[in-house]
Design a protein around this motif. Structure first.
Motif, PDB file in Angstrom:
ATOM      1  N   VAL A 225      51.475  28.936  64.714  1.00  0.00           N
ATOM      2  CA  VAL A 225      50.067  28.562  64.609  1.00  0.00           C
ATOM      3  C   VAL A 225      49.849  27.149  65.126  1.00  0.00           C
ATOM      4  CG1 VAL A 225      48.141  28.230  63.022  1.00  0.00           C
ATOM      5  CG2 VAL A 225      49.667  30.182  62.721  1.00  0.00           C
ATOM      6  N   GLN A 226      50.764  26.223  64.808  1.00  0.00           N
ATOM      7  CA  GLN A 226      50.646  24.863  65.330  1.00  0.00           C
ATOM      8  C   GLN A 226      50.678  24.870  66.853  1.00  0.00           C
ATOM      9  OE1 GLN A 226      49.883  22.088  63.927  1.00  0.00           O
ATOM     10  NE2 GLN A 226      50.034  22.625  61.754  1.00  0.00           N
ATOM     11  N   GLU A 227      51.589  25.665  67.415  1.00  0.00           N
ATOM     12  CA  GLU A 227      51.647  25.778  68.878  1.00  0.00           C
ATOM     13  C   GLU A 227      50.348  26.342  69.429  1.00  0.00           C
ATOM     14  OE1 GLU A 227      54.872  28.072  70.323  1.00  0.00           O
ATOM     15  OE2 GLU A 227      56.350  26.494  70.099  1.00  0.00           O
TER      16      GLU A 227
ATOM     17  N   ALA B 120      44.629  24.775  61.914  1.00  0.00           N
ATOM     18  CA  ALA B 120      45.855  25.572  61.823  1.00  0.00           C
ATOM     19  C   ALA B 120      46.153  25.958  60.379  1.00  0.00           C
ATOM     20  CB  ALA B 120      47.030  24.795  62.423  1.00  0.00           C
ATOM     21  N   ARG B 121      45.945  25.028  59.463  1.00  0.00           N
ATOM     22  CA  ARG B 121      46.257  25.294  58.053  1.00  0.00           C
ATOM     23  C   ARG B 121      45.430  26.457  57.515  1.00  0.00           C
ATOM     24  NH1 ARG B 121      43.733  24.010  53.679  1.00  0.00           N
ATOM     25  NH2 ARG B 121      42.306  22.653  54.839  1.00  0.00           N
TER      26      ARG B 121
ATOM     27  N   GLU C  96      46.928  29.941  55.845  1.00  0.00           N
ATOM     28  CA  GLU C  96      46.619  30.286  54.453  1.00  0.00           C
ATOM     29  C   GLU C  96      45.847  31.604  54.362  1.00  0.00           C
ATOM     30  OE1 GLU C  96      44.553  26.935  52.937  1.00  0.00           O
ATOM     31  OE2 GLU C  96      46.362  25.697  52.698  1.00  0.00           O
ATOM     32  N   ASP C  97      44.842  31.779  55.225  1.00  0.00           N
ATOM     33  CA  ASP C  97      44.044  33.009  55.164  1.00  0.00           C
ATOM     34  C   ASP C  97      44.845  34.224  55.616  1.00  0.00           C
ATOM     35  OD1 ASP C  97      42.037  31.397  54.310  1.00  0.00           O
ATOM     36  OD2 ASP C  97      40.776  31.582  56.094  1.00  0.00           O
ATOM     37  N   SER C  98      45.756  34.013  56.550  1.00  0.00           N
ATOM     38  CA  SER C  98      46.568  35.135  57.036  1.00  0.00           C
ATOM     39  C   SER C  98      47.515  35.638  55.956  1.00  0.00           C
ATOM     40  CB  SER C  98      47.368  34.712  58.270  1.00  0.00           C
ATOM     41  OG  SER C  98      46.523  34.339  59.322  1.00  0.00           O
ATOM     42  N   ILE C  99      48.163  34.729  55.245  1.00  0.00           N
ATOM     43  CA  ILE C  99      49.136  35.116  54.227  1.00  0.00           C
ATOM     44  C   ILE C  99      48.470  35.935  53.127  1.00  0.00           C
ATOM     45  CG2 ILE C  99      50.665  34.198  52.430  1.00  0.00           C
ATOM     46  CD1 ILE C  99      51.379  31.969  54.414  1.00  0.00           C
ATOM     47  N   LYS C 100      47.199  35.664  52.863  1.00  0.00           N
ATOM     48  CA  LYS C 100      46.475  36.437  51.852  1.00  0.00           C
ATOM     49  C   LYS C 100      46.365  37.909  52.256  1.00  0.00           C
ATOM     50  CE  LYS C 100      43.586  32.476  50.555  1.00  0.00           C
ATOM     51  NZ  LYS C 100      42.203  31.919  50.608  1.00  0.00           N
ATOM     52  N   ASN C 101      46.472  38.193  53.530  1.00  0.00           N
ATOM     53  CA  ASN C 101      46.309  39.564  54.022  1.00  0.00           C
ATOM     54  C   ASN C 101      47.636  40.267  54.264  1.00  0.00           C
ATOM     55  OD1 ASN C 101      43.446  39.388  54.104  1.00  0.00           O
ATOM     56  ND2 ASN C 101      43.576  38.236  56.024  1.00  0.00           N
ATOM     57  N   LEU C 102      48.742  39.633  53.872  1.00  0.00           N
ATOM     58  CA  LEU C 102      50.063  40.247  54.068  1.00  0.00           C
ATOM     59  C   LEU C 102      50.540  40.887  52.775  1.00  0.00           C
ATOM     60  CD1 LEU C 102      51.843  37.489  56.201  1.00  0.00           C
ATOM     61  CD2 LEU C 102      50.696  39.557  57.005  1.00  0.00           C
ATOM     62  N   TYR C 103      51.480  41.798  52.888  1.00  0.00           N
ATOM     63  CA  TYR C 103      52.050  42.490  51.733  1.00  0.00           C
ATOM     64  C   TYR C 103      53.557  42.610  51.924  1.00  0.00           C
ATOM     65  CZ  TYR C 103      51.858  46.343  55.090  1.00  0.00           C
ATOM     66  OH  TYR C 103      52.007  47.117  56.209  1.00  0.00           O
TER      67      TYR C 103
ATOM     68  N   MET D  53      43.877  38.413  63.633  1.00  0.00           N
ATOM     69  CA  MET D  53      42.616  38.817  63.022  1.00  0.00           C
ATOM     70  C   MET D  53      41.949  37.655  62.301  1.00  0.00           C
ATOM     71  SD  MET D  53      42.149  41.886  63.983  1.00  0.00           S
ATOM     72  CE  MET D  53      42.978  41.332  65.483  1.00  0.00           C
ATOM     73  N   THR D  54      42.749  36.831  61.672  1.00  0.00           N
ATOM     74  CA  THR D  54      42.185  35.657  60.998  1.00  0.00           C
ATOM     75  C   THR D  54      41.546  34.720  62.016  1.00  0.00           C
ATOM     76  OG1 THR D  54      43.830  35.795  59.231  1.00  0.00           O
ATOM     77  CG2 THR D  54      42.721  33.685  59.529  1.00  0.00           C
ATOM     78  N   ALA D  55      42.262  34.460  63.108  1.00  0.00           N
ATOM     79  CA  ALA D  55      41.737  33.537  64.117  1.00  0.00           C
ATOM     80  C   ALA D  55      40.493  34.100  64.805  1.00  0.00           C
ATOM     81  CB  ALA D  55      42.823  33.231  65.142  1.00  0.00           C
ATOM     82  N   ARG D  56      40.491  35.396  65.104  1.00  0.00           N
ATOM     83  CA  ARG D  56      39.376  35.958  65.871  1.00  0.00           C
ATOM     84  C   ARG D  56      38.091  35.981  65.054  1.00  0.00           C
ATOM     85  NH1 ARG D  56      40.246  42.330  67.074  1.00  0.00           N
ATOM     86  NH2 ARG D  56      38.091  42.123  67.778  1.00  0.00           N
ATOM     87  N   THR D  57      38.193  36.058  63.716  1.00  0.00           N
ATOM     88  CA  THR D  57      36.974  36.035  62.903  1.00  0.00           C
ATOM     89  C   THR D  57      36.279  34.685  62.966  1.00  0.00           C
ATOM     90  OG1 THR D  57      38.215  35.383  60.912  1.00  0.00           O
ATOM     91  CG2 THR D  57      37.881  37.744  61.287  1.00  0.00           C
TER      92      THR D  57
END
Length: 968
Positions: free
Chosen positions: A166-168, A178-179, A183-190, A204-208
């Motif tokens: 993400v930093q890259e 980036a932060r 953070e928002d992406s990890i909430k959507n992982l299982y 998906m997090t970035a495109r929203t």
């Protein structure tokens, strides 16, 4: 020998125990610890103390570290543990690290410190997990989430790698967070998420966030790169995972492996393996991957990258180098030219057409975009033409068919003494062939049928795309276009009659144009009056024109294209006739039974040639055009020809079509509104430079490689350049029917002399294509199009993509107006700023969308470009609040301004214009009273229309009546 504790602690080389005063041991220096990696280390009691203190702090907080009770207890327990080992091994020995940690647990439990003991157990488990993760190359494992990798194994989610990715992805983009993405992406992982699912969550997090900050489209694309790299690099055996920074080392390796695999799979031309792959691999620029938008990169992945058994093993820079190598196969210094070609492609300064991107460097290098054919009036020839359509379409060619020679319905068939059913039944077969042969499975087959306006079947031809009537005489999937003679338009202006013929009765009309056509046509009309010709129909020209416009509005077809300017301004009129345009109306080349015209397309990305201070970089433009023309010329010799007539035509005349894209972006970068005199002037001057440099480049290639075969007798050989050919059109049509600006700024006299001395390598050099897909790849506005909307969701074969105008966002931010309310307002108003009154007028004018730019501005800009182009341009016309009068004036104006062709009509009915009570319904009215960004000026055509005798033709001032029914 005995040693006191104080003496032992003072001996830094023998720190193998930690004892309280008075505790003694023998041979203290002989205690050793076996570490987990098998190495031996000295025993250090301080480490036991540190571990226990951390356990206490974990339970009681940071204040525990200053507690005297805790310190005394830790020292006491440490001494107990040391004594235990000294009793076991009084002469010294070797301990395993796990034995020491077991004793720490026991000591804590026996002392009654159960909570601290539990914290220590958790500490041990966490460190064991970290060690296991590190052995798997995971720098920062997530405590609870594992990832299912391609080999089926589960491993901890590597937070460190995610943060790095993400930093890259955010590097160089100051307005992204980036932060927040992490953070928002990890909430959507299982737990157990597939490895690709991690990348998808990040994307998906970035495109929203794109609708709020356009730079997130670049972040999303860079995150998509992670999937691309994993898929391609693992398939090539280079690496399972890689970051973008790793690609500086991995791209050259991947490139060599890719060429080998491609040749092995019989997808790449084996000659690519003969290049100096080390030199080419070193020229790959990994940083160029960062300029893709999400839409652009996803489009490449879905439709362009080479794949084997559904695995894409081609990466973006590898693809551009593959294309460059394919175009450099016949060059003397292949590597140098390949690198030169690669650089203009990978930088987006120039982009080759889709067939070239698909097929360059492959075993079937069909690189051309357009094929134009004439269908003879013979049953065998008709089905040969349909067969040729199928073969050309298979290899990703767009088709334009001239069907005018086919006899009309009711005409006599000599061989059977029957009557013909006309051209329409054959077009039904053509339609179904285009559906069946879908360009090699890569995109829909596409064909356009052309018919001249004097053909007796023209009225039924106009209805081919209707959704009512006999479906056996409808073509719902193909395009149609009118091939309109000037004489017909003059009859419309003069409100006169028009006669329809069957081509077998008037065979020469097909090949005539200008005054020669007028004379022959009027002679045939006289034969209908004296009874020599029986099969004909007389109609009012204005009625047929009205039906043409009505069908154009209702079905989008047939497009309106103009026969005479295409021929009278053609450099090749000495060796043939232009009988039609192509699928997208920008190609105007000769066709016959023996020649299938071929055109090879590519586009200069105009915005890439605007400097930071808003100036056109003329020297860079010259370099780009020179390289582009060379690449296009190379296509002709390398190209795979599916039918011999195409090879014959292309090698004889060598036409190419260099166009532009990113025109609207270039205006934005200069702070210029499309609907403005400055916008029209930029259209003129920028196309003049492209034309000048393209003609110069083709002439220089002629000096290097030789002139094209049919050069002698061409307009080029006579010193007549595109600008000069306007005079020929004026003479044949009549000055009263043509108004074209002929101003110039370059030294055209010098270029005329150069062309006459050196000749030309290519019979035709310029054509502006729609660039629908390649402009998506480059992340710029299509072709010469105005912005469709400033905020919208684009749907195509690759999915749905939020598109927001980054230039508008920048200006609104500087004005302090970019916020959630503005985003919601733009959504409500379909991406339009016009109804949002708090936006300054200058910004609203600059960011007027396609339906808010009056059609006269589109026509005027196209007219200024057309004077420099030896072929044509794909010109879409956008009309808001459409009416019959507005259509009438717009298309008459297109003819009067000297345009060769028009493309799609994008009409927005008056009933669907507004969403609010704000009176913006006349934004696109051609009337000078419309509250558009700039007032309409007559500019000649309106005054001319007003002054005609007989029934008055509608003027621009009439077209503000939104109550009129469309196309009456």
């Amino acid at each position: 020998m005995t040693t006191s504790t104080s003496e032992y602690k003072a001996d830094s080389s023998n720190r193998n125990a930690a004892l309280s005063d008075g505790v003694q041991t023998t041979a203290p220096g002989k205690l050793r610890v076996i570490k987990r990696n098998g190495e031996l280390a000295g025993f250090d009691a301080d480490k036991i103390s540190v571990a226990m203190r951390k356990a206490y702090i974990a339970v009681e907080g940071e204040q525990a570290d200053s507690s005297s009770r805790m310190r005394e207890l830790v020292e006491k327990l440490t001494l107990q543990i040391v004594e235990t080992f000294l009793r076991r091994m009084p002469e010294g020995g070797t301990l395993h690290i796990e034995d020491i940690q077991d004793q720490v647990e026991l000591a804590l439990m026996r002392s009654g410190e159960q909570k601290v003991a539990r914290a220590y157990v958790l500490y041990r488990e966490e460190h064991a997990r970290l060690r296991a993760a590190q052995q798997q190359g995971i720098s920062k494992p997530h405590p609870t989430i594992t990832v299912t990798h391609l080999d089926g194994q589960r491993r901890p989610l590597d937070l460190g790698r995610i943060e790095t990715l993400v930093q890259e992805a955010c590097e160089g983009l100051d307005r992204v967070d980036a932060r927040k993405i992490v953070e928002d992406s990890i909430k959507n992982l299982y737990d157990g998420v597939p490895v690709d699912g991690v990348s998808t969550a990040l994307m998906m997090t970035a495109r929203t966030l794109v609708e709020k900050e356009p730079d997130y489209t670049y972040v999303t694309a860079r995150l998509l790169q992670d999937n691309l790299r994993r898929e391609a690099l693992s398939f090539l055996g280079i690496a399972e995972d890689a970051t973008q920074h790793d690609m500086a080392d991995l791209y050259p390796k991947a490139f060599k492996a890719y060429v080998a695999k491609g040749i092995e799979f019989e997808q790449l031309d084996p000659r690519l393996g003969e290049f100096d792959l080390d030199r080419l691999g070193a020229a790959l620029n990994p940083d160029a991957d960062n300029q893709f938008t999400y839409l652009g990169l996803q489009t490449l992945y879905d439709r362009y990258f080479l794949h084997h058994e559904d695995v894409r093993y081609e990466l973006p820079q590898v693809m551009f180098m593959r294309v460059a190598m394919g175009l450099a196969l016949n060059e003397k210094d292949r590597e140098a030219r390949a690198i030169e070609f690669y650089q203009v492609l990978s930088s987006f300064d120039y982009m080759a057409s889709t067939p070239t991107l698909f097929n360059s460097g492959t075993l079937r290098s069909q690189l051309s975009s357009c094929y134009l054919t004439t269908v003879p009036d013979d049953l065998d020839a008709i089905y040969r033409a349909i067969h040729d359509n199928a073969m050309l379409s298979k290899w990703a060619g767009g088709l334009g068919n001239d069907w005018t020679p086919i006899r009309a319905m009711g005409s006599r068939i000599k061989g059977t003494n029957g009557k013909s059913q006309g051209v329409v039944p054959f077009l039904k077969v053509v339609n179904d062939t285009a559906v069946a042969v879908n360009q090699g499975g890569k995109r829909k087959g596409a064909v356009c049928a052309y018919l001249e306006t004097w053909h007796l079947d023209i009225e039924e031809f106009l209805e081919l795309r209707k959704n009512t009537g006999d479906d056996r005489r409808r073509t719902h999937d193909m395009n149609t276009a009118n091939w309109v003679p000037d004489l017909f338009m003059q009859r419309v202006f003069e409100d006169k009659e028009w006669t329809l013929f069957s081509p077998n009765d008037v065979p020469d009309l097909h090949d005539l144009f200008g005054l020669a056509f007028k004379n022959a046509y009027e002679a045939y009309e006289e034969k209908t009056r004296n009874g020599e010709l029986k099969l004909f129909k007389r109609v009012k020209a204005a009625d047929l024109w009205r039906k043409m416009l009505s069908m154009l509005f209702e079905t989008g077809h047939p497009w309106i294209t103009f026969k005479d300017p295409c021929n009278l301004r053609s450099p090749q009129q000495h060796v043939g006739v232009v009988h039609s345009s192509n699928l997208c109306t920008e190609i105007t080349l000769n066709t016959s039974a023996d020649e299938i015209a071929v055109c090879n397309l590519g586009s200069i990305n105009l915005v890439q040639h605007i400097t930071a201070d808003g100036k056109l970089d003329v020297e860079k433009l010259k370099r780009s055009v020179k390289v582009a023309v060379r690449m296009l010329d190379n296509v002709i010799d390398i190209n795979y020809y599916a039918v011999p007539q195409a090879r014959n035509s292309n090698l004889k005349h060598r036409p190419v079509g260099l166009g532009i894209m990113g025109f609207q972006d270039a205006l934005y970068k200069q702070g210029i509104a499309y609907a403005s005199d400055a916008g029209i002037e930029f259209a003129d001057r920028s196309m003049e430079l492209v034309s000048y440099f393209a003609i110069e480049a083709s002439s220089d290639l002629a000096a290097e490689r030789g002139r094209y075969e049919t050069y002698e007798g061409s307009l080029w050989s006579q010193g007549i350049l595109p600008l000069d050919s306007i005079e020929k059109l004026r003479q044949e049509r009549g000055a009263q029917y043509l108004e074209v600006d002929t101003s110039s700024t370059q030294d055209w006299e010098q270029l005329r002399a150069r062309v006459k001395q050196q000749g030309m390598r290519n019979s035709n050099v310029m054509a502006i294509a729609p660039t629908a897909t390649i402009s998506n790849i480059c992340g710029v506005s299509q072709s010469i199009e105005p912005t469709y909307q400033n905020l919208y969701v684009k749907s195509n074969l690759s999915g749905e993509f939020t598109v927001v105008n980054p230039y508008m966002v920048k200006d609104l931010k500087e004005a302090g107006l970019w916020d959630e309310v503005m985003v919601n307002d733009l959504k409500y108003y379909d991406g339009s700023l016009q109804p949002i009154e708090r936006v300054p007028e200058a910004i609203r004018q600059r960011y007027a969308t396609a339906f808010e730019v009056e059609p006269k501005w589109l026509v005027d800009a196209a007219s200024r470009r057309q004077k420099w182009i030896d072929q044509a341009q794909s010109l879409n016309l956008y009309i808001k609040g459409v009416s019959g009068k507005k259509l009438d004036v717009t298309y008459r104006m297109a003819w009067y301004r000297g345009l060769k062709t028009t493309y799609y009509l994008r009409a927005l009915g008056a009933t669907s214009v507004e969403k609010s009570t704000v009176d913006r319904g006349t934004l696109n009215a051609v009337s000078s009273g419309a509250p558009a960004a700039a007032p309409v000026q007559a500019r000649g055509v309106e005054d001319f229309l007003e002054g005609r005798s007989g029934p008055r033709a509608p003027s621009a001032g009439d077209i503000d009546d939104l109550g009129c029914e469309a196309c009456q």
